[in-house]
Design an enzyme around this catalytic site. Structure first.
Site, PDB file in Angstrom:
ATOM      1  CE  LYS A 126      -4.443   1.076   0.275  1.00 17.16           C
ATOM      2  NZ  LYS A 126      -5.640   0.363  -0.181  1.00 17.16           N
ATOM      3  CG  ASP A 166      -7.350   3.425  -0.723  1.00 16.81           C
ATOM      4  OD1 ASP A 166      -7.945   2.345  -0.631  1.00 16.81           O
ATOM      5  OD2 ASP A 166      -7.288   4.225   0.228  1.00 16.81           O
TER       6      ASP A 166
HETATM    7  P1  NDP Z   1     -12.994   7.789  -2.574  1.00 15.51           P
HETATM    8  O1  NDP Z   1     -11.929   8.788  -2.398  1.00 15.51           O
HETATM    9  O2  NDP Z   1     -13.575   7.577  -3.922  1.00 15.51           O
HETATM   10  O3  NDP Z   1     -14.206   8.116  -1.569  1.00 15.51           O
HETATM   11  C1  NDP Z   1     -13.998   8.211  -0.190  1.00 15.51           C
HETATM   12  C2  NDP Z   1     -15.310   8.618   0.468  1.00 15.51           C
HETATM   13  O4  NDP Z   1     -15.136   8.578   1.878  1.00 15.51           O
HETATM   14  C3  NDP Z   1     -15.723  10.046   0.147  1.00 15.51           C
HETATM   15  O5  NDP Z   1     -17.118  10.137   0.206  1.00 15.51           O
HETATM   16  C4  NDP Z   1     -15.068  10.832   1.277  1.00 15.51           C
HETATM   17  O6  NDP Z   1     -15.684  12.070   1.550  1.00 15.51           O
HETATM   18  C5  NDP Z   1     -15.250   9.884   2.440  1.00 15.51           C
HETATM   19  N1  NDP Z   1     -14.177  10.088   3.409  1.00 15.51           N
HETATM   20  C6  NDP Z   1     -12.857   9.999   3.195  1.00 15.51           C
HETATM   21  N2  NDP Z   1     -12.177  10.268   4.317  1.00 15.51           N
HETATM   22  C7  NDP Z   1     -13.096  10.523   5.263  1.00 15.51           C
HETATM   23  C8  NDP Z   1     -13.042  10.846   6.627  1.00 15.51           C
HETATM   24  N3  NDP Z   1     -11.862  10.976   7.262  1.00 15.51           N
HETATM   25  N4  NDP Z   1     -14.228  11.001   7.300  1.00 15.51           N
HETATM   26  C9  NDP Z   1     -15.419  10.877   6.671  1.00 15.51           C
HETATM   27  N5  NDP Z   1     -15.538  10.566   5.365  1.00 15.51           N
HETATM   28  C10 NDP Z   1     -14.395  10.383   4.682  1.00 15.51           C
HETATM   29  O7  NDP Z   1     -12.396   6.425  -1.964  1.00 15.51           O
HETATM   30  P2  NDP Z   1     -12.888   4.933  -2.214  1.00 15.51           P
HETATM   31  O8  NDP Z   1     -14.354   4.876  -2.372  1.00 15.51           O
HETATM   32  O9  NDP Z   1     -12.015   4.337  -3.239  1.00 15.51           O
HETATM   33  O10 NDP Z   1     -12.466   4.246  -0.824  1.00 15.51           O
HETATM   34  C11 NDP Z   1     -13.352   4.202   0.297  1.00 15.51           C
HETATM   35  C12 NDP Z   1     -12.890   3.122   1.257  1.00 15.51           C
HETATM   36  O11 NDP Z   1     -12.903   1.861   0.578  1.00 15.51           O
HETATM   37  C13 NDP Z   1     -11.471   3.273   1.798  1.00 15.51           C
HETATM   38  O12 NDP Z   1     -11.412   2.743   3.106  1.00 15.51           O
HETATM   39  C14 NDP Z   1     -10.653   2.380   0.883  1.00 15.51           C
HETATM   40  O13 NDP Z   1      -9.451   1.943   1.471  1.00 15.51           O
HETATM   41  C15 NDP Z   1     -11.633   1.236   0.688  1.00 15.51           C
HETATM   42  N6  NDP Z   1     -11.393   0.403  -0.474  1.00 15.51           N
HETATM   43  C16 NDP Z   1     -11.360   0.953  -1.728  1.00 15.51           C
HETATM   44  C17 NDP Z   1     -11.165   0.144  -2.828  1.00 15.51           C
HETATM   45  C18 NDP Z   1     -11.245   0.662  -4.214  1.00 15.51           C
HETATM   46  O14 NDP Z   1     -11.247  -0.151  -5.138  1.00 15.51           O
HETATM   47  N7  NDP Z   1     -11.339   1.969  -4.437  1.00 15.51           N
HETATM   48  C19 NDP Z   1     -10.903  -1.297  -2.676  1.00 15.51           C
HETATM   49  C20 NDP Z   1     -11.049  -1.791  -1.325  1.00 15.51           C
HETATM   50  C21 NDP Z   1     -11.271  -0.949  -0.278  1.00 15.51           C
HETATM   51  P3  NDP Z   1     -15.005  13.427   1.011  1.00 15.51           P
HETATM   52  O15 NDP Z   1     -15.334  13.479  -0.449  1.00 15.51           O
HETATM   53  O16 NDP Z   1     -15.637  14.503   1.804  1.00 15.51           O
HETATM   54  O17 NDP Z   1     -13.533  13.296   1.272  1.00 15.51           O
END
Ligand code: NDP
Length: 446
Positions: A126, A166
């Protein structure tokens, strides 16, 4: 056994001070693995778990770049190469101000087990940076990505380490990173996944984590002869994982009541439909706006600074970030009749929350099993790059579905308790561990 666990964790804490997220992830795994290792002395004597918690390599580097005002900015870049026993390092890059070594080590550690569960030959890693792409112009994001890759390129490669997206790293960022790698190395290779379809990406990769999560939940529900149809679902987040989770839930007839971002959550008692979801996708992907705008547009509730877990539901899918659902939230969910929590995000539930789910014996699916669909299709993207060939949407989707079913079978195999309750956390930890442990034994002390 408690003494063994305590001693093990004390050593981890001593060696990794000020790394709370990493300690949390290791604790969760050690709790279910140490009793298993105690019954398999070769793993204990060869110190397999002690070796797995130590990254094979950590790279930390300076990322200097010029913003649109011509000012110098400096960020920190990381790549944690955790374990390569079953394949080249594989795992996403996160660009977010909360990124620290502790966060990336926890994510890399989880990734090792997750990748093993997919059945594909991928080790765990990562990386990322404390750079925040929010409110940055495309030009600034490009400049940052180019500087980041100008160092990272030395450490990655299609057979060495294959990063993906991510939080904060989507198709735009992957494009800029890939372009710079190609320019420096002079080669067009599958060094990154999550690429655009036109230039080597896989169909279904953007959808894979969300779709895979819903396929996994369907497998859970099947164990009680149930389905998603009519179920009330809470989703947190509104990014990549949350969007495609919502899309698939709606397609399966579930009622999606909430979505969120880091400012708050929206509650739509009528449930989202395809048009409303499209509004969120446009808002987040094109306009890069805030989720509160949904409430203004569709005249529903918006809860600033809050998380969705107080809304009554059947199923909760935390899809935003780590530790976004705590012990109090878990108690509220359980009291309100929620019977299934499946993690789209990595480690979104605190230890207290997970303990409450286990105590209440509701279905709890940890991220390393439930969100493995994303990296699984990244693995399929690597296969297609090697073959110089693209599979159709249906071909990739069917493979994804089969992989999620297989992960569910592994969880049942290792996680079924004497009373019939399935401990998915234990099942995923042991199921992921065995393959890595056997590979490490076979490869000797390296
Ligand atoms: P994105 O950046 O596309 O979306 C993240 C979302 O989470 C946004 O809505 C964001 O809001 C919110 N967010 C981020 N940080 C915070 C925080 N500190 N508090 C509250 N809300 C928060 O990321 P992904 O959808 O790709 O990833 C989301 C999760 O899924 C992560 O934990 C990631 O590790 C996990 N994941 C992702 C994969 C992938 O294929 N993308 C695969 C497996 C797991 P805002 O826009 O306001 O920042």
């Amino acid at each position: 056994m408690n003494d063994v666990l305590t001693q093990f964790l004390e050593k981890i804490q001593r060696r990794n001070p000020a790394e709370p997220e990493f300690l949390q992830a290791v604790t969760e795994v050690a709790e279910s693995l140490l009793p298993f290792i105690d019954q398999h002395l070769i793993y204990r004597d060869q110190k397999i778990l002690e070796r797995i918690v130590e990254p094979e390599r950590v790279i930390i580097f300076r990322v200097p770049w010029l913003n649109d005002k011509g000012e110098v900015e400096v960020n920190r870049g990381f790549r944690v190469q955790m374990n390569s026993a079953i394949g080249p390092y594989k795992g996403g890059l996160r660009f977010h101000p909360s990124v620290t070594l502790s966060v990336l080590k926890f994510l890399a550690f989880e990734q090792v087990f997750k990748n093993s569960l997919t059945g594909l030959p991928m080790g765990g890693g990562k990386g990322g940076s404390d750079f925040d792409p929010k409110n940055r112009s495309d030009n600034e994001v490009m400049k940052f990505c180019q500087s980041f890759m100008t160092e990272l390129y030395r450490h990655v490669g299609a057979d060495i380490d294959i990063p993906a997206g991510d939080i904060g790293v989507g198709k735009r960022e992957i494009g800029y990173l890939f372009g710079q790698y190609k320019r420096i190395k002079g080669e067009f290779s599958g060094v990154l996944t999550g690429k655009g379809y036109e230039w080597g990406g896989s169909l279904i990769r953007p959808e894979a984590t969300g779709y895979g999560l819903v396929y996994f939940v369907e497998e859970i529900l099947k164990t009680r002869g149930d389905s998603l149809s009519g179920k009330k679902v809470l989703i947190s987040g509104s990014g990549n994982v949350a969007q495609y989770t919502a899309e698939k839930c709606i397609a399966k007839g579930a009622k999606v009541l909430t979505m969120s971002d880091s400012d708050g959550f929206i509650y739509d008692p009528d449930g989202l439909n395809v048009e409303k979801l499209q509004f969120i996708i446009n808002l987040k992907e094109k306009e890069r706006g805030r989720i509160s705008e949904y409430a203004n547009k569709f005249k529903c509730g918006y809860f600033k600074g809050e998380r969705p877990w107080k809304i009554k539901c059947d199923i909760a899918l935390p899809n935003a970030t780590q530790n976004e659902l705590d012990g109090n939230d878990a108690a509220t969910l359980i009291d309100n009749g929620c019977f299934c929590v499946a993690e789209g995000a990595n480690m979104p539930c605190t230890r207290e929350a997970v303990a409450a789910f286990h105590k209440a014996e509701i279905f709890y699916a940890p991220g390393k099993a439930a969100n493995a669909g994303g990296v699984a299709v990244s693995g399929l993207e690597m296969s297609q790059n090697s073959l110089r060939f693209s599979w159709t949407r249906d071909e990739v989707d069917n493979k994804l579905r089969e992989i999620m079913k297989q992960i569910h079978r592994i969880c049942l195999k290792y996680g079924k308790e004497k009373n019939g309750h399935v401990n998915y956390e234990k099942g995923a930890n042991i199921g992921g561990f065995v393959k890595i442990a056997e590979s490490m034994l076979a490869q000797g002390l390296v």
